[in-house]
Design a protein around this motif. Structure first.
Motif, short mmCIF file in Angstrom:
data_model
loop_
_atom_site.label_atom_id
_atom_site.label_comp_id
_atom_site.label_asym_id
_atom_site.label_seq_id
_atom_site.Cartn_x
_atom_site.Cartn_y
_atom_site.Cartn_z
N ARG A 51 0.84 -1.27 0.09
CA ARG A 51 -0.02 -0.11 0.01
C ARG A 51 0.82 1.28 0.08
NH1 ARG A 51 -5.40 -0.71 1.29
NH2 ARG A 51 -5.46 1.41 2.26
N HIS A 52 1.81 1.22 0.74
CA HIS A 52 2.80 2.32 0.92
C HIS A 52 3.49 2.72 -0.47
CE1 HIS A 52 6.70 4.41 1.86
NE2 HIS A 52 6.04 4.79 3.07
N SER A 53 3.87 1.56 -1.00
CA SER A 53 4.74 1.67 -2.45
C SER A 53 3.74 2.24 -3.39
CB SER A 53 5.17 0.26 -2.74
OG SER A 53 5.77 0.23 -3.93
N ARG A 54 2.55 1.74 -3.40
CA ARG A 54 1.69 2.08 -4.38
C ARG A 54 1.18 3.69 -4.37
NH1 ARG A 54 -1.03 0.25 -9.42
NH2 ARG A 54 -2.39 2.00 -9.90
N ILE A 55 0.84 3.91 -3.09
CA ILE A 55 0.57 5.50 -2.77
C ILE A 55 1.43 6.20 -3.24
CG2 ILE A 55 -0.12 7.03 -1.33
CD1 ILE A 55 -1.47 4.81 0.55
N PRO B 204 12.95 10.90 1.62
CA PRO B 204 11.64 11.38 1.67
C PRO B 204 10.93 10.20 0.64
CG PRO B 204 12.77 13.45 1.14
CD PRO B 204 13.61 12.28 1.32
N ASP B 205 9.67 9.89 0.85
CA ASP B 205 8.84 9.08 -0.21
C ASP B 205 8.83 9.72 -1.40
OD1 ASP B 205 8.39 6.73 1.37
OD2 ASP B 205 6.91 7.83 2.44
N ALA B 206 8.72 11.12 -1.55
CA ALA B 206 8.62 12.17 -2.85
C ALA B 206 8.80 13.12 -2.35
CB ALA B 206 6.96 12.03 -3.24
N GLU C 218 5.50 12.32 2.77
CA GLU C 218 5.97 11.05 3.45
C GLU C 218 4.69 10.36 3.38
OE1 GLU C 218 8.85 9.90 4.14
OE2 GLU C 218 10.08 11.57 4.65
N VAL C 219 4.72 8.87 2.85
CA VAL C 219 3.66 8.11 3.35
C VAL C 219 3.76 7.58 4.58
CG1 VAL C 219 2.43 5.88 2.39
CG2 VAL C 219 3.40 7.50 0.86
N LEU C 220 2.73 7.55 5.76
CA LEU C 220 2.77 7.21 6.88
C LEU C 220 3.01 5.86 7.14
CD1 LEU C 220 0.58 9.93 8.48
CD2 LEU C 220 3.11 9.86 8.22
N LEU D 208 1.94 14.55 4.43
CA LEU D 208 1.55 13.33 5.05
C LEU D 208 0.49 12.56 4.56
CD1 LEU D 208 2.60 14.51 8.69
CD2 LEU D 208 4.15 13.29 6.97
N ILE D 209 0.73 11.28 4.10
CA ILE D 209 -0.46 10.54 3.47
C ILE D 209 -0.71 9.12 4.14
CG2 ILE D 209 -1.16 9.46 1.37
CD1 ILE D 209 0.94 11.16 -0.12
#
Length: 195
Positions: free
Chosen positions: A52-56, A92-94, A117-119, A146-147
């Motif tokens: 889920r984290h990766s897909r978001i 960071p995630d993005a 950042e994806v939480l 923050l997602i």
């Protein structure tokens, strides 16, 4: 959509029991296949992430990619570091940087205008508190997002003055506005393709 403000005049203080010099950290990163983050002399191994984290994160990067097109801005995922002086190196995630100085180093960027950042349950408290405090040192940073993985909830922190941030919360059905990127899209687009 909710809006609130945060005054970041008094960042928290933490004790550092074992100091590692930033140069030693960077040497470790060059030699090790496992990514580590660095904060004030401490080195932390990065956790793996859920599907889920990766897909978001991929969905967000896709929205940014489609929007930026051939602009001079560059966007990155979680394999490029953001750095501030000798204080921290984070993945960071993005994030997006439009500063030409960030084209000098292929592995480290210092002037992002947008960070997301994806939480995850293991990092959420850190992402909300100390990491946000650290990121506020970046004068170039305009938005910190923050997602949530578990619900359609996106917190967008926008700098409105040197030490003051405004927070907007987006939920299912809302249109997310990323002011720093002049980008708007439905919140559902971040959650496409989740099982």
């Amino acid at each position: 959509m909710e809006i609130s403000q945060i005054d970041s005049h008094n960042p928290p203080i933490i004790a550092i029991p074992h100091y590692i010099h930033p140069d030693d950290y960077l040497a470790l990163e060059r030699q090790n296949p496992i990514r580590h983050e660095y904060r004030g002399g401490l080195v932390y191994a990065m956790n793996g992430c859920s599907d889920r984290h990766s897909r978001i994160a991929i969905n967000l990067l896709s929205e940014i990619d489609q929007h930026l097109g051939d602009s001079p801005c560059r966007f990155y995922g979680s394999t490029v570091k953001v750095n501030y002086k000798d204080e921290f190196y984070y993945y960071p995630d993005a994030f997006v940087t439009c500063d030409p100085r960030d084209r000098q180093d292929r592995y480290i960027k210092r002037y992002p205008k947008f960070i997301a950042e994806v939480l995850s349950s293991s990092t959420e408290a850190f992402d909300r508190d100390l990491k946000f405090t650290d990121y506020q040192n970046l004068d170039s940073l305009e938005e910190y997002v923050l997602i949530s993985q578990d619900t359609q909830r996106v917190e967008c922190h926008r700098r409105i003055a040197a030490d003051t941030w405004e927070t907007t919360i987006y939920e299912a059905g809302d249109r997310i506005t990323l002011t720093s990127l002049d980008l708007e899209f439905l919140s559902e687009r971040l959650y496409r393709g989740l099982d």
